[in-house]
Structure formats: structure tokens, C-alpha cells
Scaffold this motif. Structure first.
Motif, PDB file in Angstrom:
ATOM      1  N   LEU A  60      -3.838   6.759   9.290  1.00 38.03           N
ATOM      2  CA  LEU A  60      -3.111   5.943   8.325  1.00 38.03           C
ATOM      3  C   LEU A  60      -3.604   4.502   8.500  1.00 38.03           C
ATOM      4  N   PRO A  61      -4.487   4.031   7.627  1.00 36.44           N
ATOM      5  CA  PRO A  61      -5.063   2.695   7.817  1.00 36.44           C
ATOM      6  C   PRO A  61      -4.130   1.618   7.244  1.00 36.44           C
ATOM      7  N   VAL A  62      -3.894   0.565   8.025  1.00 36.81           N
ATOM      8  CA  VAL A  62      -3.040  -0.528   7.536  1.00 36.81           C
ATOM      9  C   VAL A  62      -3.666  -1.877   7.883  1.00 36.81           C
ATOM     10  N   GLU A  63      -3.386  -2.847   7.025  1.00 36.19           N
ATOM     11  CA  GLU A  63      -3.813  -4.217   7.310  1.00 36.19           C
ATOM     12  C   GLU A  63      -2.658  -4.944   7.973  1.00 36.19           C
ATOM     13  N   PRO A  64      -2.945  -5.655   9.047  1.00 40.05           N
ATOM     14  CA  PRO A  64      -1.873  -6.342   9.757  1.00 40.05           C
ATOM     15  C   PRO A  64      -1.065  -7.235   8.810  1.00 40.05           C
ATOM     16  N   GLY A  65       0.224  -7.173   8.980  1.00 45.37           N
ATOM     17  CA  GLY A  65       1.120  -8.034   8.216  1.00 45.37           C
ATOM     18  C   GLY A  65       1.571  -7.464   6.891  1.00 45.37           C
ATOM     19  N   LYS A  66       0.927  -6.420   6.461  1.00 39.29           N
ATOM     20  CA  LYS A  66       1.290  -5.889   5.146  1.00 39.29           C
ATOM     21  C   LYS A  66       2.372  -4.811   5.259  1.00 39.29           C
ATOM     22  N   THR A  67       3.011  -4.571   4.145  1.00 39.97           N
ATOM     23  CA  THR A  67       4.101  -3.592   4.089  1.00 39.97           C
ATOM     24  C   THR A  67       3.632  -2.362   3.305  1.00 39.97           C
ATOM     25  N   TYR A  68       3.980  -1.230   3.818  1.00 40.15           N
ATOM     26  CA  TYR A  68       3.514   0.027   3.223  1.00 40.15           C
ATOM     27  C   TYR A  68       4.677   0.932   2.866  1.00 40.15           C
ATOM     28  N   ARG A  69       4.448   1.664   1.800  1.00 39.31           N
ATOM     29  CA  ARG A  69       5.324   2.782   1.477  1.00 39.31           C
ATOM     30  C   ARG A  69       4.645   4.020   2.042  1.00 39.31           C
ATOM     31  N   LEU A  70       5.331   4.707   2.906  1.00 42.32           N
ATOM     32  CA  LEU A  70       4.801   5.955   3.448  1.00 42.32           C
ATOM     33  C   LEU A  70       5.643   7.098   2.896  1.00 42.32           C
ATOM     34  N   ARG A  71       4.985   7.979   2.173  1.00 39.13           N
ATOM     35  CA  ARG A  71       5.663   9.151   1.600  1.00 39.13           C
ATOM     36  C   ARG A  71       5.476  10.310   2.564  1.00 39.13           C
ATOM     37  N   ILE A  72       6.546  10.968   2.888  1.00 41.82           N
ATOM     38  CA  ILE A  72       6.477  12.068   3.855  1.00 41.82           C
ATOM     39  C   ILE A  72       7.133  13.298   3.233  1.00 41.82           C
ATOM     40  N   ALA A  73       6.424  14.409   3.274  1.00 44.04           N
ATOM     41  CA  ALA A  73       6.986  15.678   2.799  1.00 44.04           C
ATOM     42  C   ALA A  73       7.000  16.653   3.968  1.00 44.04           C
ATOM     43  N   ASN A  74       8.154  17.230   4.260  1.00 44.29           N
ATOM     44  CA  ASN A  74       8.203  18.285   5.268  1.00 44.29           C
ATOM     45  C   ASN A  74       7.961  19.617   4.565  1.00 44.29           C
ATOM     46  N   VAL A  75       6.760  20.159   4.769  1.00 46.18           N
ATOM     47  CA  VAL A  75       6.392  21.432   4.128  1.00 46.18           C
ATOM     48  C   VAL A  75       6.410  22.560   5.157  1.00 46.18           C
ATOM     49  N   ALA A  76       7.081  22.328   6.277  1.00 45.40           N
ATOM     50  CA  ALA A  76       7.048  23.275   7.395  1.00 45.40           C
ATOM     51  C   ALA A  76       7.542  24.652   6.989  1.00 45.40           C
ATOM     52  N   GLU A 110      12.314  18.782   2.306  1.00 49.69           N
ATOM     53  CA  GLU A 110      12.708  17.411   1.992  1.00 49.69           C
ATOM     54  C   GLU A 110      11.486  16.503   1.876  1.00 49.69           C
ATOM     55  N   THR A 111      11.607  15.501   1.022  1.00 50.36           N
ATOM     56  CA  THR A 111      10.603  14.433   0.970  1.00 50.36           C
ATOM     57  C   THR A 111      11.324  13.096   1.071  1.00 50.36           C
ATOM     58  N   TYR A 112      10.661  12.151   1.699  1.00 46.17           N
ATOM     59  CA  TYR A 112      11.200  10.795   1.845  1.00 46.17           C
ATOM     60  C   TYR A 112      10.090   9.787   1.619  1.00 46.17           C
ATOM     61  N   SER A 113      10.491   8.605   1.188  1.00 49.70           N
ATOM     62  CA  SER A 113       9.612   7.444   1.308  1.00 49.70           C
ATOM     63  C   SER A 113      10.263   6.470   2.262  1.00 49.70           C
ATOM     64  N   VAL A 114       9.452   5.943   3.165  1.00 48.85           N
ATOM     65  CA  VAL A 114       9.932   4.874   4.044  1.00 48.85           C
ATOM     66  C   VAL A 114       9.002   3.682   3.876  1.00 48.85           C
ATOM     67  N   LEU A 115       9.573   2.499   4.047  1.00 47.48           N
ATOM     68  CA  LEU A 115       8.754   1.285   4.085  1.00 47.48           C
ATOM     69  C   LEU A 115       8.609   0.864   5.545  1.00 47.48           C
ATOM     70  N   PHE A 116       7.436   0.385   5.868  1.00 47.59           N
ATOM     71  CA  PHE A 116       7.272  -0.221   7.189  1.00 47.59           C
ATOM     72  C   PHE A 116       6.290  -1.375   7.049  1.00 47.59           C
ATOM     73  N   THR A 117       6.399  -2.316   7.970  1.00 44.30           N
ATOM     74  CA  THR A 117       5.494  -3.462   7.956  1.00 44.30           C
ATOM     75  C   THR A 117       4.630  -3.427   9.207  1.00 44.30           C
ATOM     76  N   GLY A 136       0.837  -1.206   0.000  1.00 41.30           N
ATOM     77  CA  GLY A 136       0.000   0.000   0.000  1.00 41.30           C
ATOM     78  C   GLY A 136       0.865   1.246   0.000  1.00 41.30           C
ATOM     79  N   ASP A 137       0.288   2.303  -0.483  1.00 38.03           N
ATOM     80  CA  ASP A 137       1.034   3.554  -0.685  1.00 38.03           C
ATOM     81  C   ASP A 137       0.321   4.643   0.115  1.00 38.03           C
ATOM     82  N   LEU A 138       0.963   5.170   1.122  1.00 37.37           N
ATOM     83  CA  LEU A 138       0.367   6.188   1.981  1.00 37.37           C
ATOM     84  C   LEU A 138       1.187   7.470   1.860  1.00 37.37           C
ATOM     85  N   ARG A 139       0.576   8.584   2.199  1.00 36.12           N
ATOM     86  CA  ARG A 139       1.358   9.836   2.142  1.00 36.12           C
ATOM     87  C   ARG A 139       0.876  10.833   3.178  1.00 36.12           C
TER      88      ARG A 139
END
Lengths: 580, 580
Positions: free
Chosen positions: B238-254, B292-299, B164-167
């Protein structure tokens, strides 16, 4: 008779020489007055509460311009606001031959962009009490205004005597930013900013700091640092010498409020209104509507051992705003000696008969009458109503809410840019029967940017018909202001204007010339003017919120007589694509 | 070998057919994506306190743009702000061939005036996590931003897998208006807005309403109606299904803050930074600097019976601002089930070694390295200092504080309008010896609008040298952002940059490509880029206040290769006089 006839040629010659000499003298004496203005945000505390205002050269109110009739004013304005455009309207100046310097955004010019320097250059064509102010968004309410006083040409004399010349601009003041106020006006549901927190005389008032929460800290909002010893909010002082007579010039630059002016213990003799001499009238107090200017004479003939209040109160709207106060300072009392007397009380807010009667007192001064043309070439009847468009509350004229263009209308007309505005002119008359005593049955209006185009030099009558707002049993005062002209106020009336009968009562003898006139609740006012000034001229309610909600129209005449427009006024909307 | 040689022509032909087919396929699939945006003020309560924000189509944050690489984005923006201009910068998009749509006021274009509709049209040249935001005044801090996510071209695959792809866009939030904040920056004495009141995740935070005075009423300021049940300030989910891996895109627009992101109980694998794949690194939390923007993966591999905090904390500045919180919602728990665990804690605000070490972890992903050119054609050393001009605090680069022009610099260069900017380029090196450890002995800087002009396709090194501010023992983080390019981050260092020795340690192998990089207190960072994109490109500190205080420069290359500029970007400053 014979001698006269014999000498006629010589006398004529002498007259011409004298006239030429006079013209040369006044011409020679006419000055060019240069000003350099920097417009920027500034923290300021006009009523002891600090907020962000728009200031000129770090001053609030802006610097006073003082000139003689015939002088040329040159203002080089640099806009230091980070994101907002600026324009300055010279309220009451006709801009004859320079309609592009009238200073109305998207009508006479593009906004002056951040960082730009724009030069206004115009002749002040006649003497009188005027002012200037921002004319985009609600910038006047943010503090962008100042006095513009034009003295007679050298050698000319006023028809009344005085020892000193004083001036004040009076207005209403809110702690909320104008951005916040503007947002409320377009919100659903509508949010009105409500009563002003303070009334200011020459930019100074005093808010009761005990009303500010003690835990109110920096970071919580726009208004902070309530401090009644701040020099910025000390009462304005009008210094007078006992026994002397003063001319006091008063400009109502308010965002909203009709203001009643009182000089405690002193009678006022009205001698000028909107730059014209009026038949002297003695009053206890004076109603001024936003956009109006007056001169009054008063004599410092009271007990000289004390000072007196100069006071303003809201009229025409039920208001909890405290009286705005300045100090009439009898020299040699200290100016800090505040009167121990209570704040002067004005007539009841809803005593509209009082207002109407005072308006009817304003007549052209004997010997200075300029009678209106006997009849008009065209008549407009403006039914002014409160309406809705897409759920947002608007004001409309004959069911059209004015929607500003993004291209200056002046350029659009001059150059024939037909996509820049609605080519269909708005209607001359209400499109359907109406009842002014109740909320409109169909509230929906339409946006429009059409122009009322007049034949050059034709005579135009405008009847403004007031109505009930969207709320039952409510009708509001609207001070209507015309750019580029003065108009004769032919008459005021209550209820519905009946053309056949009401026009019979028009004052065609000593109707006053004005640039702003109030229409009272459920009433009408009839105006006449000559469309003899080539240009494009807004005619609108001078209440900032009402103009922002579309309560205005655009008049135009003789645009084809204008030379090529200065490029400095262009650059926005379609003009960037078509700049000639 | 022989067969190969024999078949070479055929293989080449096949390859060309395939390539053409691929090109046609992707070409055919490349879409034009149309958006119509209305920009206006809006009352909004991102942290439960209501204030005026700048919204797009009534939304905050603005609508997300999602496209595939190669797509054309068309945004028709109509500006409904009553007085302010607007521009939109597409942060991270190179604008190859369309430098006039980079959306920087007075650099790439004139502000879009009130009432105007302006059309941006550009190709998103590569995949990645980007965002867009206002780039005049401090409009980003007023809420004018949104996400811009570019997926790979059809048929291309990421080098990592996810379900899944979250941002989220993260930022800091003040209750004072940006107009108020801007005014503080130009005041004498200087007034800083101070710590943000809240930190927001995807536009949502929560202010403690008990801190608002109970007597705080409408009419007292900009912030009212604190209401923690307002849907606008419910925690972002940020909705996630247990066990799945997500790409979370984060942008610091501060506007200001360096923010540390934590996903309670979950490790983060960094896989993308500023649109480039980075060598996967597993971290407990992630520092992001403004821009800065980043993508992180998490499970989602934790106890699925509860939800978890997604949290942001201020880093790099001592701050009293509470943690910003969103909810990592393990389905099927209700999203309203807030974790009972305390807010996650980030590394100490002043643990700059932590920050530096994490920055050094960001390296180009193996197999995706684009090594930098071996050496530069030109080297700039930017001594960045806090200074004063006429008593006002500014930031300067080699003693020059950037003063915006009123004419777009792009047009000035392209058309040779020499009065539109300072023809003297600013200095390549500090003009005198310096000590980075103490306040500058001579605090005075000079305004300038000169341009660093680069030979087309030349390689440029920029070393940014941080220093002590005007206050003893203080040096701040500055995230520097380059328009129109990415740069290789060749190295970070502490103390003074020594060209001869420090350049020896440059990473020429797997230096990451970025568009924004932080320089840490008392440190330096070395960047390299190829000046191969015809246009005019700001390079500036991404902190709104710092840019407003002059912390930026203008780079330019190849402007003579550009075709005639669209007239839509002109109309301000000198361009209205010279529009070709």
C-alpha cells in the motif's frame, strides 16, 4: 424331398409358432432393472492413502449392473456434487434407438446439474463384459465407474464351459485430484501428472505408507491417513475351488495405462473381447488397453495349499509404479494368506512386438464370425499428432483438436442448430505430407468441433496413423474407442499406412469386432464399421488426459431418422434458447 | 414573499430545467463498461504454496471492476472449468430490475455450464465498496472473487476528503481444495478443515515453507512448490506519500474468518460500511466479518523513514493461523523494506464485548440518515441452530436446513412451477421453546426449500437468535448477508431476544444500513428492511461452510411484477421442461 415339399407349409407354420413362442418367452423374460444412484464426493482409500473420490451410493467402484441381453436398464441418477455436472457412459452398449442416453457430455446430453435427477433408460442389446463410467472432464479417473455385465438371453448358451464367473475392473490411480491433473494439462509449461502412484484391481491397491512424509498432516493437501490396515485397501480376493474352471471378466478402466494381467501360475484362455467371442487363445498374460474388456478362462489346477497373485503391470510406458496385486484364493485357504512368491513380472514395457502380436491373436471365434463388408463406401485416414495451440500441448486428428461444444451435438444436428458446432466437417485425410518418425515441423493445430457425417448404413473405414510426439524418439499407445458401434479390426501395421498395398492385407474373413483398439507407437490400425445406428457418436482416445487434450472426433449418421429428443438431455448451451 | 410567489412558476421551471439538465448530464455520462472474463483453473501460490485455484483471466484475485454509480456493467463470462458450473454474485449490488443477474446458483439462475458464455448486465445503483464472488459450492474459497468499487456519480462529492484511494480484499486460505473441504462437511463423522493455513491481503500471504515436509513431492497431494521468493506471494504493498490522507477500502471476502485489521501506528477513521456513510469513528483496529466492506481514512503521519505493517488476525475463533501481513509503504522507502517491528496484535479472539461494542459504533452519518420505517408489517424470529440430518451436521433456521433446489427459485415463482420447491413456507418463529445456552436436546432438523414470501413494499423485521452449537459451551459468530436489499440494523443484544422489551430499544433514528451483519455468540441481532425489490433473494450466513451446511433462507417479493425472464438463466432442473 417330396415329403419335405408337401410338409413345407406346415413346417413353416411350426417354425413361426416356435419363433413367436421364443420371442414371447424371451420378451416375457426380459426384465426392467431399476437402479437408484446417488453420486457424491467421498473420502476413500483405494490404495491406503485417503483422497476425495466420486462415488455412487457411497461405493467404489460403483455398483455392478448385471442383466440379461434384452433387458432394460433404468438408472435414476441424482447428482449430489456441489458444483460439477455428471454423465454416465455405458461403454460397449450400442444405445440403438436411444442415442440420447449414451452419456457423453455435450455430445449426447447436457451434464446432469448438481441437484438434478436424470433417468437413463436403455436396452442392453447383447451379452458381454462391459462397464460404465463418467464421461465429462476426468471423472472416470476420480473413481466414477463400475461393471456392467450382460448375460446371454435366457435359454442361450455360451460356446465354452465354466464353473464360476468372476470379474474385475483394473485401473491406475493418482493421489492428485483430477482437478489438479486437468490444470496441469492446460498449464504452460505443460505439467503431466506422471506415473500413477498405484495400480488397482477392483478398486484396491496398496501404497507404501513409508513413502509418505511423517510430518504430513491434515491441512497440507489432499492425501492423508495412509493406513495399510484400512479395509478399503485390502487386496481384492478371487475365490476359486480347486479343479474348477472360471471365467474371469476383466475391464481396463484405466485413466492412462495399458495394463498387463497375470494370474500367477495359471494360463489364460481368451474367449471374449469387447462382448464378442474370440477364437480361444492360450496366453501366459494378457495386455489390456484402456477401454478394452476381455473374458479369460482359467482352471484352478495348481497346488491348492497356497494362494496366488493376480497381478497387473504397466505396459507401453516406462513406469515406476509397483505391480497391482489381488489374491487368487484357493478355497479353503484363508483369503488373508498372501502368496510368499514375488509379484509376477510382465513383458518389458517397450516390447511392442509382444503387444502387436497379442493383438493379432484376437480373431472372431469359428462359427461366430461376422465377416466385414467387402469394401467401404468412405475411407478416413486420421493422422494423429501431438501439437500446440496458443502454447498449450494438444492432440489433433488431421490437425484439428476437438473442442467440446456447449450444446449437445446430437440436438444440434437433429434440430439444425447451426451455431452450435463448426459446420465445416474436419478433413478426411491429412492435409499435407507428413513424417511420422520425427516431431511435427509445424506444431500448431486448430480447434474444431466439426462432425464427420456418414450416409446412413454406409460402410466406413478409418485408418489411425500414429506419429512421433513433440519429443524426439517418442510415440505413444492410443486406445481408440467408438461409441454406438463395434468395428472390425481389419489390420495393424508398423510405420506409415500405404492405402494401395496395406489394404490388400485386410482380414475380411475373421476380423474381430471390437469397440476399442490400440494403435501402437509409429504404427497404424485399420477399422471398418457400418454407419447404421442413428445418432451422434464420439470416436476418441480412451486415455482421459488425451481426450481432455482434444484427441477425438464426432461421427454421426441417421440423425434425421430420430424422433423428438427427450427434454431431459437439453438445457445447456444453445439448447436452452431453442428447446422445442 | 410576494416576489417569491410571483416568481414561483419561473423558479419551478428553472428547477425543472436544472434537474433535467442534471439528469441528462449524468445520464449522458453513465457508461456501459464491458468485461470479458475467462474462468478456469490455475496453479497459483497465494501464500507461497502452490495449489489449484479458480481464476478469472489468469488473475487472482479477479480483475477489479471500477465504475460510477449509474453505470451499466456488462460481464461476458466464459466458463472453462471442465466439469463445474459457475455463477458470480455482485455482493452489495441491488439488481433492481435485474434480479436474474444476482448470480446465485439455483436461486437467480442456473449455473453457467462448462463451455458456456453467459452475459451479466446490470446497473450499479449506488456508490460504495463492494465485491463479487462465486456463489455455487465453495468457489469463493477457491479464489473466485474480486473488488467492485463504485464511485459517486459525476459531479457528486464525498462528505470527507482524501488524497488517495486504496483497496484490499482480505481472506483466509487453506491448502486443501474446496472439493476436499466440501467432502469433509458431508462426512460422518464430520470433518472440519480446521484453521486456515494463511491469511491473505489482496490475495497474498506467506506460509512458512519449513513446515512443509522436505520429502513432499509432486504426486503426493495438491500443495507443492513452497517458495517464498515466488512473486505471487510477496506482501501486497500500500504505497503512501508522507502527510497525505488515504481512503482505504477493505472487503472481508473470507470463507470463514472474522478478521481484525490493523494499520500499525495509524489510527483508522471509519467512514463507510457496506456502501453507506457512517458517522466517523476513530478506532485502533477494525473488525470485519465475512461479507462486510468498510472504508477507513488514515493519514500517513508517522516516521516516514520506515514502512509499517498492514495486518489481519483471526477474531471470534481460537486460531493458530499467523497474522496476515501487507506493507504500508511510505514513499520513497523501497517497498521491499519490511518493518522490523513485530506483527501487530489484535484484541483477544474471544473478546466478544469488544466486537459487539465496535458493531454498535457503526451508525448512519449525520445528514445522511435514512431512518427506518417506524414499524414492521411482519416479524420473523430465526432461531439458528446446529443440528443433524441423517447423522450429518447441518445448520438450521427454525429447524429447517436449506436444501438447494435444482431449478432457479426465481423462475419457479415467476412461472408457478410448483414442483420446483417446497410450497410450504418455513416457519416465521421457532416451533418450540428453546434454550440457547446448551446443545439442542433434539438435534434433528429437516431439509426444506420453502420461501418466505413478502407482500410487495411491506416492511419486514428479522431477529436472528444465536444459540449453543452441538458442542457444550460453544456458540459461533455468523455474518448474515441479504441479497437485493440493505437492512437497518435496529439493535444487537446478548442472550435471548425478548420481543416486548428488546424492541423498545431499537435504534429508529440513525440505524446503519448494511447488507451484512454479524450475530455474536449467544446473542441476537434485529434487522428491518423494505421488501420493495421484485425478485428472489437469499439471506444467509456468509461463511462458506455454513451456507453449504444449509444456513440460509430464501426471501421473495413482487415476483409477479417481473417481465419474462431471460432464457439464459434457465436450462437446469425443471426449467428445461418448461422453458416459456
Amino acid at each position: 424331398m417330396k415329403a419335405w415339399c408337401v410338409s413345407r407349409g406346415w413346417v413353416d407354420g411350426l417354425f413361426m409358432v416356435l419363433l413367436l413362442n421364443f420371442a414371447l418367452t424371451t420378451e416375457a423374460r426380459a426384465q426392467i432393472r431399476h437402479y437408484q444412484w446417488k453420486v457424491d464426493y467421498l473420502y476413500f482409500s483405494p490404495d491406503c492413502i485417503e483422497k476425495v473420490i466420486i462415488a455412487i451410493n457411497g461405493q467404489y467402484p460403483g455398483p455392478t449392473i448385471r442383466a440379461h441381453a434384452g433387458d432394460t436398464i433404468v438408472v435414476e441418477l441424482q447428482n449430489f456434487l456441489p458444483t460439477a455436472g455428471v454423465v454416465i457412459h455405458w461403454h460397449g452398449i450400442h444405445q440403438i434407438g436411444t442415442p440420447w442416453f449414451d452419456g457423453t457430455a455435450f455430445v449426447s446430453q447436457c451434464p446432469i446439474n448438481p441437484g438434478e435427477t436424470f433417468t437413463y433408460k436403455f436396452i442392453v442389446d447383447r451379452a458381454g463384459t462391459f462397464f460404465y463410467h463418467g464421461h465429462i472432464g476426468m471423472q472416470r479417473a476420480a473413481g466414477l465407474y463400475g461393471s456392467l455385465i450382460v448375460d446371454l438371453r435366457h435359454g442361450e448358451k455360451e460356446p465354452f464351459a465354466y464353473d464360476g464367473d468372476l470379474r474385475i475392473a483394473i485401473n491406475d490411480w493418482w493421489h492428485r485430484s483430477v482437478y489438479d491433473q486437468e490444470t496441469g494439462l492446460i498449464s504452460i509449461p505443460f505439467r503431466f501428472v506422471g506415473d500413477p502412484q498405484s495400480l488397482l484391481i477392483e478398486g484396491r491397491g496398496r501404497y507404501n505408507c513409508s513413502l509418505v512424509p511423517t510430518s504430513f498432516v491434515l491441512g497440507s493437501g489432499d492425501c492423508v491417513n495412509c493406513n495399510i490396515s484400512n479395509p478399503q485397501c485390502q487386496p481384492f480376493v478371487l475365490p476359486v475351488e480347486p479343479g474348477k474352471t472360471y471365467r474371469l471378466r476383466i475391464a481396463n478402466v484405466a485413466s492412462l495405462s495399458s495394463l498387463n494381467f497375470i494370474l500367477e501360475g495359471h494360463k489364460l484362455t481368451i474367449v471374449e473381447a469387447d462382448g464378442y467371442y474370440v477364437d480361444p487363445v492360450v496366453v501366459e498374460n494378457l495386455d489390456l488397453y484402456s477401454g478394452e474388456t476381455y473374458s479369460v478362462l482359467f482352471t484352478a489346477n495348481q497346488d491348492a495349499s497356497r494362494n496366488y497373485w493376480a497381478a497387473i503391470n504397466v505396459r507401453g510406458r516406462k513406469s515406476s509404479t509397483p505391480t497391482g496385486l489381488a489374491v487368487l484364493n484357493y478355497l479353503l485357504n484363508p483369503s488373508s494368506m498372501l502368496p510368499s512368491t514375488p509379484s509376477p513380472v510382465s513383458p518389458a514395457w517397450n516390447d511392442f512386438d509382444y503387444s502387436l502380436n497379442q493383438s493379432k491373436l484376437i480373431l472372431a471365434r469359428k462359427g461366430y464370425e461376422v465377416p466385414p463388408p467387402a469394401k467401404a463406401d468412405r475411407e478416413l485416414i486420421f493422422l494423429t499428432t501431438q501439437n500446440k495451440i496458443d502454447g498449450r500441448i494438444k492432440w489433433a486428428i488431421n490437425n484439428i483438436t476437438y473442442a467440446p461444444t456447449s450444446t449437445p451435438v446430437l440436438a444440434a444436428l437433429k434440430y439444425g442448430w447451426k451455431k452450435a458446432y463448426d459446420l465445416n466437417p474436419p478433413p478426411d485425410y491429412p492435409s499435407r505430407p507428413f513424417n511420422i518418425s520425427a516431431p511435427p515441423p509445424n506444431v500448431n493445430a486448430k480447434f474444431g468441433s466439426g462432425v464427420y457425417k456418414f450416409q446412413f448404413d454406409s460402410v466406413v473405414d478409418v485408418i489411425i496413423q500414429n506419429t512421433n510426439t513433440l519429443n524426439p524418439n517418442n510415440s505413444e499407445i492410443h486406445p481408440w474407442h467408438l461409441h454406438g458401434h463395434d468395428f472390425w479390426v481389419l489390420g495393424h501395421g508398423k510405420g506409415v499406412f500405404h492405402p494401395a498395398t496395406d489394404s490388400q492385407s485386410y482380414n475380411l474373413k475373421n476380423a474381430p469386432l471390437k469397440n476399442t483398439v490400440a494403435v501402437f507407437p509409429y504404427g497404424w490400425v485399420a477399422l471398418r464399421f457400418r454407419a447404421d445406428n442413428p445418432g451422434v457418436w464420439p470416436f476418441h482416445c480412451h486415455i482421459e488426459a488425451h481426450l481432455h487434450m482434444g484427441m477425438g472426433v464426432i461421427f454421426a449418421e441417421g440423425w434425421d431418422r430420430l424422433p423428438k429428443l427427450p427434454k431431459s438431455i437439453l438445457g445447456c448451451g444453445l439448447s436452452k434458447f431453442y428447446i422445442p
